[in-house]
Design a protein around this motif. Structure first.
Motif, PDB file in Angstrom:
ATOM      1  N   LYS A 109      -9.918   0.633   0.590  1.00  0.00           N
ATOM      2  CA  LYS A 109     -10.797   1.797   0.702  1.00  0.00           C
ATOM      3  C   LYS A 109     -12.266   1.442   0.485  1.00  0.00           C
ATOM      4  CE  LYS A 109      -7.256   5.009  -0.919  1.00  0.00           C
ATOM      5  NZ  LYS A 109      -6.882   5.948  -1.976  1.00  0.00           N
ATOM      6  N   LEU A 110     -12.529   0.247  -0.035  1.00  0.00           N
ATOM      7  CA  LEU A 110     -13.910  -0.160  -0.294  1.00  0.00           C
ATOM      8  C   LEU A 110     -14.673  -0.345   1.014  1.00  0.00           C
ATOM      9  CD1 LEU A 110     -13.410  -2.906  -3.043  1.00  0.00           C
ATOM     10  CD2 LEU A 110     -14.329  -0.598  -3.376  1.00  0.00           C
ATOM     11  N   PRO A 111     -15.989  -0.121   0.976  1.00  0.00           N
ATOM     12  CA  PRO A 111     -16.807  -0.473   2.142  1.00  0.00           C
ATOM     13  C   PRO A 111     -16.659  -1.972   2.426  1.00  0.00           C
ATOM     14  CG  PRO A 111     -18.066   0.870   0.603  1.00  0.00           C
ATOM     15  CD  PRO A 111     -16.774   0.514  -0.082  1.00  0.00           C
ATOM     16  N   GLU A 112     -16.839  -2.342   3.673  1.00  0.00           N
ATOM     17  CA  GLU A 112     -16.618  -3.706   4.136  1.00  0.00           C
ATOM     18  C   GLU A 112     -17.242  -4.782   3.243  1.00  0.00           C
ATOM     19  OE1 GLU A 112     -18.169  -4.872   8.106  1.00  0.00           O
ATOM     20  OE2 GLU A 112     -16.309  -3.928   8.789  1.00  0.00           O
ATOM     21  N   ASN A 113     -18.543  -4.649   2.963  1.00  0.00           N
ATOM     22  CA  ASN A 113     -19.233  -5.696   2.209  1.00  0.00           C
ATOM     23  C   ASN A 113     -18.715  -5.804   0.774  1.00  0.00           C
ATOM     24  OD1 ASN A 113     -20.377  -3.273   1.442  1.00  0.00           O
ATOM     25  ND2 ASN A 113     -22.482  -3.930   1.715  1.00  0.00           N
ATOM     26  N   GLN A 114     -18.363  -4.678   0.163  1.00  0.00           N
ATOM     27  CA  GLN A 114     -17.801  -4.696  -1.181  1.00  0.00           C
ATOM     28  C   GLN A 114     -16.408  -5.330  -1.168  1.00  0.00           C
ATOM     29  OE1 GLN A 114     -17.902  -0.816  -3.052  1.00  0.00           O
ATOM     30  NE2 GLN A 114     -19.994  -0.445  -2.330  1.00  0.00           N
ATOM     31  N   LYS A 115     -15.616  -4.994  -0.157  1.00  0.00           N
ATOM     32  CA  LYS A 115     -14.260  -5.540  -0.047  1.00  0.00           C
ATOM     33  C   LYS A 115     -14.299  -7.065   0.072  1.00  0.00           C
ATOM     34  CE  LYS A 115     -11.947  -3.888   3.362  1.00  0.00           C
ATOM     35  NZ  LYS A 115     -11.155  -3.528   4.535  1.00  0.00           N
ATOM     36  N   VAL A 116     -15.198  -7.566   0.914  1.00  0.00           N
ATOM     37  CA  VAL A 116     -15.294  -9.012   1.121  1.00  0.00           C
ATOM     38  C   VAL A 116     -15.765  -9.700  -0.159  1.00  0.00           C
ATOM     39  CG1 VAL A 116     -16.507 -10.828   2.378  1.00  0.00           C
ATOM     40  CG2 VAL A 116     -15.605  -8.845   3.608  1.00  0.00           C
ATOM     41  N   ALA A 117     -16.825  -9.182  -0.778  1.00  0.00           N
ATOM     42  CA  ALA A 117     -17.344  -9.799  -2.008  1.00  0.00           C
ATOM     43  C   ALA A 117     -16.278  -9.784  -3.104  1.00  0.00           C
ATOM     44  CB  ALA A 117     -18.604  -9.064  -2.477  1.00  0.00           C
ATOM     45  N   PHE A 118     -15.591  -8.653  -3.266  1.00  0.00           N
ATOM     46  CA  PHE A 118     -14.555  -8.540  -4.297  1.00  0.00           C
ATOM     47  C   PHE A 118     -13.412  -9.512  -4.019  1.00  0.00           C
ATOM     48  CE2 PHE A 118     -10.890  -6.799  -6.463  1.00  0.00           C
ATOM     49  CZ  PHE A 118     -11.404  -6.443  -7.700  1.00  0.00           C
ATOM     50  N   THR A 119     -12.972  -9.586  -2.770  1.00  0.00           N
ATOM     51  CA  THR A 119     -11.874 -10.483  -2.393  1.00  0.00           C
ATOM     52  C   THR A 119     -12.241 -11.936  -2.669  1.00  0.00           C
ATOM     53  OG1 THR A 119     -11.083  -8.945  -0.702  1.00  0.00           O
ATOM     54  CG2 THR A 119     -10.394 -11.233  -0.486  1.00  0.00           C
ATOM     55  N   LEU A 120     -13.427 -12.338  -2.244  1.00  0.00           N
ATOM     56  CA  LEU A 120     -13.839 -13.732  -2.439  1.00  0.00           C
ATOM     57  C   LEU A 120     -13.988 -14.070  -3.920  1.00  0.00           C
ATOM     58  CD1 LEU A 120     -16.450 -14.124   0.443  1.00  0.00           C
ATOM     59  CD2 LEU A 120     -14.156 -15.117   0.333  1.00  0.00           C
ATOM     60  N   ASN A 121     -14.542 -13.139  -4.701  1.00  0.00           N
ATOM     61  CA  ASN A 121     -14.782 -13.423  -6.116  1.00  0.00           C
ATOM     62  C   ASN A 121     -13.524 -13.277  -6.956  1.00  0.00           C
ATOM     63  OD1 ASN A 121     -15.783 -11.869  -8.932  1.00  0.00           O
ATOM     64  ND2 ASN A 121     -16.729 -13.846  -8.489  1.00  0.00           N
ATOM     65  N   LYS A 122     -12.876 -12.147  -6.884  1.00  0.00           N
ATOM     66  CA  LYS A 122     -11.766 -11.861  -7.798  1.00  0.00           C
ATOM     67  C   LYS A 122     -10.422 -12.397  -7.328  1.00  0.00           C
ATOM     68  CE  LYS A 122     -14.197  -9.750 -10.842  1.00  0.00           C
ATOM     69  NZ  LYS A 122     -14.510 -10.456 -12.073  1.00  0.00           N
ATOM     70  N   ILE A 123     -10.199 -12.435  -6.031  1.00  0.00           N
ATOM     71  CA  ILE A 123      -8.897 -12.891  -5.538  1.00  0.00           C
ATOM     72  C   ILE A 123      -8.932 -14.393  -5.254  1.00  0.00           C
ATOM     73  CG2 ILE A 123      -7.171 -12.643  -3.712  1.00  0.00           C
ATOM     74  CD1 ILE A 123      -8.018  -9.665  -3.591  1.00  0.00           C
ATOM     75  N   GLU A 124     -10.015 -14.856  -4.630  1.00  0.00           N
ATOM     76  CA  GLU A 124     -10.123 -16.283  -4.306  1.00  0.00           C
ATOM     77  C   GLU A 124     -10.762 -17.092  -5.432  1.00  0.00           C
ATOM     78  OE1 GLU A 124      -8.606 -17.746  -1.699  1.00  0.00           O
ATOM     79  OE2 GLU A 124      -7.828 -15.725  -1.476  1.00  0.00           O
ATOM     80  N   GLY A 125     -11.373 -16.417  -6.398  1.00  0.00           N
ATOM     81  CA  GLY A 125     -11.916 -17.113  -7.562  1.00  0.00           C
ATOM     82  C   GLY A 125     -13.235 -17.826  -7.323  1.00  0.00           C
ATOM     83  N   LEU A 126     -13.982 -17.429  -6.312  1.00  0.00           N
ATOM     84  CA  LEU A 126     -15.271 -18.055  -6.048  1.00  0.00           C
ATOM     85  C   LEU A 126     -16.349 -17.465  -6.951  1.00  0.00           C
ATOM     86  CD1 LEU A 126     -15.235 -18.153  -2.143  1.00  0.00           C
ATOM     87  CD2 LEU A 126     -14.572 -19.951  -3.737  1.00  0.00           C
ATOM     88  N   SER A 127     -17.331 -18.267  -7.286  1.00  0.00           N
ATOM     89  CA  SER A 127     -18.440 -17.797  -8.122  1.00  0.00           C
ATOM     90  C   SER A 127     -19.348 -16.883  -7.295  1.00  0.00           C
ATOM     91  CB  SER A 127     -19.252 -18.985  -8.635  1.00  0.00           C
ATOM     92  OG  SER A 127     -19.949 -19.591  -7.555  1.00  0.00           O
ATOM     93  N   TYR A 128     -20.204 -16.129  -7.992  1.00  0.00           N
ATOM     94  CA  TYR A 128     -21.163 -15.279  -7.285  1.00  0.00           C
ATOM     95  C   TYR A 128     -22.052 -16.126  -6.369  1.00  0.00           C
ATOM     96  CZ  TYR A 128     -20.157 -11.092 -10.130  1.00  0.00           C
ATOM     97  OH  TYR A 128     -19.575  -9.998 -10.718  1.00  0.00           O
ATOM     98  N   ALA A 129     -22.437 -17.314  -6.821  1.00  0.00           N
ATOM     99  CA  ALA A 129     -23.290 -18.190  -6.010  1.00  0.00           C
ATOM    100  C   ALA A 129     -22.563 -18.611  -4.730  1.00  0.00           C
ATOM    101  CB  ALA A 129     -23.710 -19.413  -6.812  1.00  0.00           C
ATOM    102  N   GLU A 130     -21.288 -18.940  -4.836  1.00  0.00           N
ATOM    103  CA  GLU A 130     -20.513 -19.333  -3.655  1.00  0.00           C
ATOM    104  C   GLU A 130     -20.346 -18.155  -2.700  1.00  0.00           C
ATOM    105  OE1 GLU A 130     -17.505 -22.785  -5.277  1.00  0.00           O
ATOM    106  OE2 GLU A 130     -17.232 -20.747  -6.060  1.00  0.00           O
ATOM    107  N   VAL A 131     -20.080 -16.978  -3.251  1.00  0.00           N
ATOM    108  CA  VAL A 131     -19.936 -15.780  -2.412  1.00  0.00           C
ATOM    109  C   VAL A 131     -21.259 -15.482  -1.718  1.00  0.00           C
ATOM    110  CG1 VAL A 131     -19.429 -13.307  -2.398  1.00  0.00           C
ATOM    111  CG2 VAL A 131     -18.076 -14.828  -3.849  1.00  0.00           C
TER     112      VAL A 131
END
Length: 191
Positions: A134-156
């Motif tokens: 349900k998240l907007p596209e950009n939030q969904k991608v950032a959340f997925t990369l950070n919280k699910i894939e474990g990437l740092s904010y800098a990597e995202v």
């Protein structure tokens, strides 16, 4: 083989280099795409498309980022393109139904389970992934990369070609939205 050597070999068309890239990053790419699309069959197709595009466009890779970052970027772009295409099909189907008078059956997403989720947590994870959708596209991608894939904010930030403060803001809004979605869900489930 380090990234530079691998890139040189890829640009020369070395089949072993292609094999190395696929073996090294296929799970990472698949999990990222799956986290965004939440549909295993489509995630498999998009993952293959990511590697095909990477191999076809390797000569355009400038080496300004890590190879994995470039692959993530392709994966995110392909995933978002797939979502947009699917939304266009739904809109077209809806408009078509207005003219033909046929009613459309609502499309339900199948129950989704991410491979990284422990069996005991599958029910809670399913609710979370529904909220993530349900998240907007950009939030969904950032959340997925950070919280699910474990990437740092800098990597995202590097993958999304933006700044770290921008990612921090996206993550803050994503977490607020998820809290709201999940609170609504749990309030309804009490009834």
């Amino acid at each position: 083989m380090n990234d530079q050597d691998l890139i040189i070999q890829l640009k020369k068309g070395n089949p072993e280099a292609y094999k190395t890239v696929v073996n090294q990053w296929k799970d990472m790419i698949y999990n990222t795409v799956l986290g965004i699309l939440q549909h295993p069959e489509d995630a498999e197709d998009i993952t293959q498309d990511v590697f095909v595009q990477a191999f076809e466009s390797i000569h355009q890779f400038k080496g300004e980022s890590k190879l994995s970052t470039w692959l993530y970027r392709i994966a995110v772009t392909k995933s978002l393109d797939w979502i947009r295409k699917k939304k266009r099909k739904k809109r077209f189907g809806f408009i078509q139904s207005l003219f033909t008078g046929e009613s459309l059956e609502p499309i339900e997403l199948p129950e989704f389970h991410h491979p990284g989720v422990v069996i005991e947590n599958k029910e809670n994870a399913s609710v979370l992934f529904q909220a993530i959708q349900k998240l907007p596209e950009n939030q969904k991608v950032a959340f997925t990369l950070n919280k699910i894939e474990g990437l740092s904010y800098a990597e995202v930030a590097e993958i999304l070609e933006t700044s770290v403060p921008s990612i921090e803001s996206l993550m803050h809004r994503a977490k607020q939205n998820l809290r709201k979605f999940l609170a609504d869900y749990y309030e309804k489930s009490k009834d």
